[in-house]
Each structure stands twice: as C-alpha cells, then as structure tokens.
Design a protein around this motif. Structure first.
Motif, PDB file in Angstrom:
ATOM      1  N   TYR A  15     -14.181   6.825   0.906  1.00 50.79           N
ATOM      2  CA  TYR A  15     -13.260   7.863   0.444  1.00 50.79           C
ATOM      3  C   TYR A  15     -13.710   8.262  -0.948  1.00 50.79           C
ATOM      4  CZ  TYR A  15      -8.839  10.027  -1.028  1.00 50.79           C
ATOM      5  OH  TYR A  15      -7.883  10.898  -1.500  1.00 50.79           O
ATOM      6  N   SER A  16     -13.821   9.548  -1.210  1.00 54.23           N
ATOM      7  CA  SER A  16     -14.242  10.053  -2.511  1.00 54.23           C
ATOM      8  C   SER A  16     -13.084  10.786  -3.178  1.00 54.23           C
ATOM      9  CB  SER A  16     -15.430  11.004  -2.341  1.00 54.23           C
ATOM     10  OG  SER A  16     -15.595  11.792  -3.495  1.00 54.23           O
ATOM     11  N   PHE A  17     -12.700  10.326  -4.356  1.00 52.56           N
ATOM     12  CA  PHE A  17     -11.652  11.005  -5.124  1.00 52.56           C
ATOM     13  C   PHE A  17     -12.081  12.430  -5.470  1.00 52.56           C
ATOM     14  CE2 PHE A  17      -9.929   6.923  -5.211  1.00 52.56           C
ATOM     15  CZ  PHE A  17      -8.747   6.846  -5.935  1.00 52.56           C
ATOM     16  N   SER A  74      -4.452   3.487  -3.224  1.00 51.17           N
ATOM     17  CA  SER A  74      -3.130   3.018  -3.633  1.00 51.17           C
ATOM     18  C   SER A  74      -2.744   3.668  -4.957  1.00 51.17           C
ATOM     19  CB  SER A  74      -3.148   1.496  -3.797  1.00 51.17           C
ATOM     20  OG  SER A  74      -3.953   1.144  -4.915  1.00 51.17           O
ATOM     21  N   SER A  75      -1.508   3.497  -5.356  1.00 48.68           N
ATOM     22  CA  SER A  75      -1.086   4.027  -6.657  1.00 48.68           C
ATOM     23  C   SER A  75      -1.852   3.320  -7.773  1.00 48.68           C
ATOM     24  CB  SER A  75       0.423   3.888  -6.840  1.00 48.68           C
ATOM     25  OG  SER A  75       0.812   2.540  -6.751  1.00 48.68           O
ATOM     26  N   ALA A  76      -2.173   2.022  -7.601  1.00 48.99           N
ATOM     27  CA  ALA A  76      -2.980   1.305  -8.599  1.00 48.99           C
ATOM     28  C   ALA A  76      -4.393   1.879  -8.674  1.00 48.99           C
ATOM     29  CB  ALA A  76      -3.024  -0.185  -8.260  1.00 48.99           C
ATOM     30  N   ASP A  77      -4.959   2.272  -7.527  1.00 51.39           N
ATOM     31  CA  ASP A  77      -6.289   2.906  -7.509  1.00 51.39           C
ATOM     32  C   ASP A  77      -6.270   4.205  -8.310  1.00 51.39           C
ATOM     33  OD1 ASP A  77      -7.161   0.878  -5.789  1.00 51.39           O
ATOM     34  OD2 ASP A  77      -6.938   2.118  -3.984  1.00 51.39           O
ATOM     35  N   LEU A 111      -8.736   3.414   4.015  1.00 51.07           N
ATOM     36  CA  LEU A 111      -9.353   4.279   3.006  1.00 51.07           C
ATOM     37  C   LEU A 111      -8.350   4.956   2.076  1.00 51.07           C
ATOM     38  CD1 LEU A 111     -12.185   5.995   5.069  1.00 51.07           C
ATOM     39  CD2 LEU A 111     -12.450   4.397   3.168  1.00 51.07           C
ATOM     40  N   THR A 112      -7.076   4.813   2.331  1.00 50.83           N
ATOM     41  CA  THR A 112      -6.073   5.481   1.508  1.00 50.83           C
ATOM     42  C   THR A 112      -5.990   4.824   0.129  1.00 50.83           C
ATOM     43  OG1 THR A 112      -4.795   5.938   3.495  1.00 50.83           O
ATOM     44  CG2 THR A 112      -3.652   6.181   1.393  1.00 50.83           C
ATOM     45  N   ASN A 147     -14.021  -1.710  -3.051  1.00 51.02           N
ATOM     46  CA  ASN A 147     -13.893  -1.790  -1.599  1.00 51.02           C
ATOM     47  C   ASN A 147     -12.472  -2.176  -1.211  1.00 51.02           C
ATOM     48  OD1 ASN A 147     -14.573  -4.447  -2.701  1.00 51.02           O
ATOM     49  ND2 ASN A 147     -14.535  -5.127  -0.574  1.00 51.02           N
ATOM     50  N   HIS A 148     -12.093  -1.780  -0.009  1.00 51.06           N
ATOM     51  CA  HIS A 148     -10.847  -2.202   0.614  1.00 51.06           C
ATOM     52  C   HIS A 148     -11.212  -3.041   1.828  1.00 51.06           C
ATOM     53  CE1 HIS A 148      -7.863   1.136  -0.935  1.00 51.06           C
ATOM     54  NE2 HIS A 148      -8.250   0.309  -1.886  1.00 51.06           N
ATOM     55  N   PRO A 149     -11.118  -4.370   1.720  1.00 49.24           N
ATOM     56  CA  PRO A 149     -11.468  -5.228   2.855  1.00 49.24           C
ATOM     57  C   PRO A 149     -10.668  -4.919   4.117  1.00 49.24           C
ATOM     58  CG  PRO A 149     -11.259  -6.531   0.853  1.00 49.24           C
ATOM     59  CD  PRO A 149     -10.772  -5.152   0.532  1.00 49.24           C
ATOM     60  N   SER A 150      -9.481  -4.376   3.959  1.00 47.29           N
ATOM     61  CA  SER A 150      -8.626  -4.063   5.116  1.00 47.29           C
ATOM     62  C   SER A 150      -9.190  -2.935   5.967  1.00 47.29           C
ATOM     63  CB  SER A 150      -7.233  -3.649   4.625  1.00 47.29           C
ATOM     64  OG  SER A 150      -7.308  -2.407   3.922  1.00 47.29           O
ATOM     65  N   GLY A 151     -10.096  -2.145   5.390  1.00 50.23           N
ATOM     66  CA  GLY A 151     -10.634  -0.990   6.105  1.00 50.23           C
ATOM     67  C   GLY A 151      -9.823   0.272   5.891  1.00 50.23           C
TER      68      GLY A 151
END
Length: 152
Positions: A144-146, A110-113, A107-108, A101-105
C-alpha cells in the motif's frame, strides 16, 4: 589544566556499497521503492513481526542507504522520529521513503500509521527533507502506498 568531565559520543554511519550494483537505484515510483524494500525486509520475519525501515535519497532520488532501525511485535513497532532525522541529517539526504510491514496481511493503514507518517513528514520539512512515500508491505507480495492513495 581543566579535566574533561563528559564526552559527547559520535554517531557513525556506515555505507556499504553493493559490489554487484554499478549505480544506486533511482526511486521514481512506489514500485521502485517496493523493489528496494523487498531486498531489505527479512522474508523469514515479514509475516511474524513488524519492522520499520527508511530509504534515504539524494537530490536525484538515488538511494543513499537503508536504515533498518525499528522492529517490534506482531502488531506494532515503536518508531523514534529523532533517530530517523539524525540519520537523515548525518547522511545529507534530500528525501526519504519509509516502509513497514503488516504481518497480518491487512494493507489498511491504522491511525498510528497515519500519525507517524505525519510526524516524520513535519520533522523532515524543518530541514527541507521531503518524505516522498510510506509503504505498507505484506507477506503476500503486496503493498500500500500513501503517495499513490493521495494520503501523503
């Protein structure tokens, strides 16, 4: 007689069947994965801290279990690929779907993701375990689905 000097610990998995559910859910889309993950992410914390979970699937894409392995802080969670694969191998799974999850909301991804997705995908390929998708969930009931975005 030879004395034992070390002991190897057994990793144990626990399967807890839901008595209300007659059959395991089958994953055929990102929406199916999202529905299962939403049952397992704690709604009290989804907007506070990151958590990383794994759905393990059999050859028919039915859910064998959910591993709620990693939680972190507001903006990151440390994920250990070795633990993910240890559970996958012990559970004899054929496929996986990962989510965090991204608590910030936001959906983009990150490079780490993107990097952890590729690491888990490559590790699974060594054992013929397919990584089917990586979802990013937000507190606002969106994801968001990769796979849907062609990244995986």
């Amino acid at each position: 007689m030879r004395k034992k000097t070390s002991t190897v610990q057994e990793i144990r998995l626990r399967y807890a069947a839901d008595p209300k559910r007659a059959t395991a859910p089958k994953i055929t889309s990102s929406q199916d994965s999202y529905v299962v993950f939403k049952e397992h992410f704690d709604p009290d914390y989804i907007n506070i801290r990151e958590e990383f979970q794994v759905l393990y699937l059999n050859a028919a894409n039915q859910v064998l279990g959910v591993y709620r392995g990693f939680s972190g802080g507001i903006t990151a969670s440390v994920v250990d690929v070795r633990l993910i694969m240890a559970v996958a191998l012990k559970g004899l799974c054929s496929g996986m779907v990962i989510a965090h999850n991204h608590p910030s909301g936001n959906l983009t991804p990150s490079s780490a993701d993107k990097q952890i997705t590729q690491s888990i995908k490559k590790a699974g390929e060594l054992f013929n375990i397919k990584l089917l998708d990586h979802l990013i969930l937000t507190p606002s009931e969106s994801y968001y689905s990769f796979a849907d975005e062609g990244i995986l």
